[in-house]
Design a protein around this motif. Structure first.
Motif, PDB file in Angstrom:
ATOM      1  N   ASP A  51      38.326  43.972  35.655  1.00  0.00           N
ATOM      2  CA  ASP A  51      37.793  45.345  35.735  1.00  0.00           C
ATOM      3  C   ASP A  51      36.414  45.435  35.101  1.00  0.00           C
ATOM      4  OD1 ASP A  51      40.065  46.225  37.049  1.00  0.00           O
ATOM      5  OD2 ASP A  51      41.008  47.033  35.239  1.00  0.00           O
ATOM      6  N   GLU A  52      36.258  44.786  33.958  1.00  0.00           N
ATOM      7  CA  GLU A  52      34.980  44.848  33.243  1.00  0.00           C
ATOM      8  C   GLU A  52      33.873  44.119  34.005  1.00  0.00           C
ATOM      9  OE1 GLU A  52      36.231  44.986  28.606  1.00  0.00           O
ATOM     10  OE2 GLU A  52      37.127  43.361  29.800  1.00  0.00           O
ATOM     11  N   ILE A  53      34.195  42.942  34.542  1.00  0.00           N
ATOM     12  CA  ILE A  53      33.150  42.199  35.259  1.00  0.00           C
ATOM     13  C   ILE A  53      32.827  42.864  36.592  1.00  0.00           C
ATOM     14  CG2 ILE A  53      34.426  40.451  36.612  1.00  0.00           C
ATOM     15  CD1 ILE A  53      32.334  38.427  35.281  1.00  0.00           C
ATOM     16  N   GLN A  54      33.818  43.496  37.207  1.00  0.00           N
ATOM     17  CA  GLN A  54      33.555  44.221  38.453  1.00  0.00           C
ATOM     18  C   GLN A  54      32.575  45.357  38.208  1.00  0.00           C
ATOM     19  OE1 GLN A  54      36.993  45.424  40.708  1.00  0.00           O
ATOM     20  NE2 GLN A  54      35.782  46.572  42.178  1.00  0.00           N
ATOM     21  N   GLU A  55      32.750  46.064  37.106  1.00  0.00           N
ATOM     22  CA  GLU A  55      31.839  47.158  36.774  1.00  0.00           C
ATOM     23  C   GLU A  55      30.424  46.631  36.523  1.00  0.00           C
ATOM     24  OE1 GLU A  55      30.529  50.843  36.588  1.00  0.00           O
ATOM     25  OE2 GLU A  55      32.607  50.367  37.064  1.00  0.00           O
ATOM     26  N   ARG A  63      27.249  44.988  43.775  1.00  0.00           N
ATOM     27  CA  ARG A  63      28.412  44.401  44.454  1.00  0.00           C
ATOM     28  C   ARG A  63      29.669  44.908  43.772  1.00  0.00           C
ATOM     29  NH1 ARG A  63      26.674  38.117  45.521  1.00  0.00           N
ATOM     30  NH2 ARG A  63      24.849  38.596  46.774  1.00  0.00           N
ATOM     31  N   ASP A  64      30.423  45.721  44.478  1.00  0.00           N
ATOM     32  CA  ASP A  64      31.632  46.325  43.915  1.00  0.00           C
ATOM     33  C   ASP A  64      32.821  45.386  44.124  1.00  0.00           C
ATOM     34  OD1 ASP A  64      33.393  48.058  42.750  1.00  0.00           O
ATOM     35  OD2 ASP A  64      33.345  49.546  44.353  1.00  0.00           O
ATOM     36  N   GLU A  65      32.768  44.254  43.399  1.00  0.00           N
ATOM     37  CA  GLU A  65      33.814  43.240  43.495  1.00  0.00           C
ATOM     38  C   GLU A  65      33.840  42.414  42.225  1.00  0.00           C
ATOM     39  OE1 GLU A  65      32.378  41.264  46.986  1.00  0.00           O
ATOM     40  OE2 GLU A  65      31.006  39.983  45.860  1.00  0.00           O
ATOM     41  N   THR A  67      33.990  38.843  40.123  1.00  0.00           N
ATOM     42  CA  THR A  67      33.372  37.524  40.223  1.00  0.00           C
ATOM     43  C   THR A  67      33.803  36.740  38.993  1.00  0.00           C
ATOM     44  OG1 THR A  67      31.307  36.331  40.615  1.00  0.00           O
ATOM     45  CG2 THR A  67      31.202  38.193  39.083  1.00  0.00           C
ATOM     46  N   ASP A  68      33.610  35.434  39.010  1.00  0.00           N
ATOM     47  CA  ASP A  68      34.043  34.634  37.873  1.00  0.00           C
ATOM     48  C   ASP A  68      33.044  34.665  36.720  1.00  0.00           C
ATOM     49  OD1 ASP A  68      32.165  33.130  39.276  1.00  0.00           O
ATOM     50  OD2 ASP A  68      33.532  31.451  39.661  1.00  0.00           O
ATOM     51  N   ILE A  69      31.749  34.687  37.047  1.00  0.00           N
ATOM     52  CA  ILE A  69      30.737  34.666  35.990  1.00  0.00           C
ATOM     53  C   ILE A  69      29.481  35.405  36.441  1.00  0.00           C
ATOM     54  CG2 ILE A  69      29.875  32.411  36.782  1.00  0.00           C
ATOM     55  CD1 ILE A  69      29.238  31.799  33.775  1.00  0.00           C
ATOM     56  N   LEU A  70      28.877  36.088  35.507  1.00  0.00           N
ATOM     57  CA  LEU A  70      27.568  36.700  35.702  1.00  0.00           C
ATOM     58  C   LEU A  70      26.648  36.140  34.625  1.00  0.00           C
ATOM     59  CD1 LEU A  70      28.537  40.445  36.262  1.00  0.00           C
ATOM     60  CD2 LEU A  70      27.657  38.852  37.995  1.00  0.00           C
ATOM     61  N   SER A  71      25.441  35.813  35.005  1.00  0.00           N
ATOM     62  CA  SER A  71      24.446  35.323  34.048  1.00  0.00           C
ATOM     63  C   SER A  71      23.264  36.268  34.067  1.00  0.00           C
ATOM     64  CB  SER A  71      23.991  33.910  34.432  1.00  0.00           C
ATOM     65  OG  SER A  71      25.070  33.018  34.430  1.00  0.00           O
ATOM     66  N   PHE A  72      22.874  36.707  32.896  1.00  0.00           N
ATOM     67  CA  PHE A  72      21.744  37.610  32.755  1.00  0.00           C
ATOM     68  C   PHE A  72      20.648  36.872  31.987  1.00  0.00           C
ATOM     69  CE2 PHE A  72      25.530  40.244  33.110  1.00  0.00           C
ATOM     70  CZ  PHE A  72      25.160  41.128  34.118  1.00  0.00           C
ATOM     71  N   VAL A  73      19.640  36.422  32.718  1.00  0.00           N
ATOM     72  CA  VAL A  73      18.550  35.652  32.131  1.00  0.00           C
ATOM     73  C   VAL A  73      17.645  36.587  31.346  1.00  0.00           C
ATOM     74  CG1 VAL A  73      16.564  34.177  32.637  1.00  0.00           C
ATOM     75  CG2 VAL A  73      18.648  33.995  34.022  1.00  0.00           C
ATOM     76  N   GLN A  74      17.268  36.166  30.145  1.00  0.00           N
ATOM     77  CA  GLN A  74      16.322  36.931  29.342  1.00  0.00           C
ATOM     78  C   GLN A  74      14.945  36.741  29.948  1.00  0.00           C
ATOM     79  OE1 GLN A  74      16.458  39.017  26.603  1.00  0.00           O
ATOM     80  NE2 GLN A  74      14.296  39.257  26.980  1.00  0.00           N
TER      81      GLN A  74
END
Length: 166
Positions: A51-55, A63-65, A67-74
């Protein structure tokens, strides 16, 4: 070099600590950074639910789905967010630490991936940590095809670091 990495680990739920123990995550990310020859840096790893990663995926990638991982590059070019952090090495001049960014992993999706790919959850955790670090270092892939250069490098690193049972 190991002492110069700052790896902040957080958990969306206390129970996630058992599935991705802090000491194990620290060791794995350190071994990835060391193998890749990454200089002093800071990054964060957060473990969350689907739920948290979908948000997050909906908010930041439209993308309202899940996923296994999100990376936020500085982004080093964002002046509002860049203040230097210093590390002192053996009485030498202070060195600026590069802030790589943040990785957010869904343990729910990680477990489904492991089952789907017939691998242990521990192997999939290692794979996703490598994947996230590569993204933070600027690597990218257009598809999830195994022939993508970044994904080939990911699997080679996993084997080199002893994380693959294949």
């Amino acid at each position: 070099m190991k002492n110069s990495w700052i790896i902040d680990i957080s958990y969306g739920h206390e129970s996630f600590r058992e599935e991705a123990p802090e000491e194990l995550v620290q060791q794995r990310v350190s071994s990835i950074l060391e193998t890749l020859g990454v200089e002093p840096c800071e990054l964060s790893v957060s473990f969350v639910s689907d739920d948290e990663i979908q948000e997050l995926n909906k908010t930041y990638r439209d993308r309202d789905e899940t996923t296994d991982i999100l990376s936020f590059v500085q982004d080093d070019e964002v002046e509002d967010f860049s203040w230097p952090e210093l590390v002192y090495e053996d009485d030498a001049q202070p060195a600026e630490i590069r802030v790589l960014g943040d990785m957010v992993l869904s343990l729910d999706t990680l477990k489904r991936n492991a089952q789907s790919f017939s691998v242990e959850t521990d192997e999939e955790l290692f794979r996703l940590l490598i994947h996230g670090v590569l993204h933070l270092l600027g690597f990218d892939h257009a598809t999830n095809d195994e022939s993508e250069p970044m994904l080939v490098q990911q699997e080679q690193l996993l084997v080199k670091l002893g994380g693959s049972k294949r």
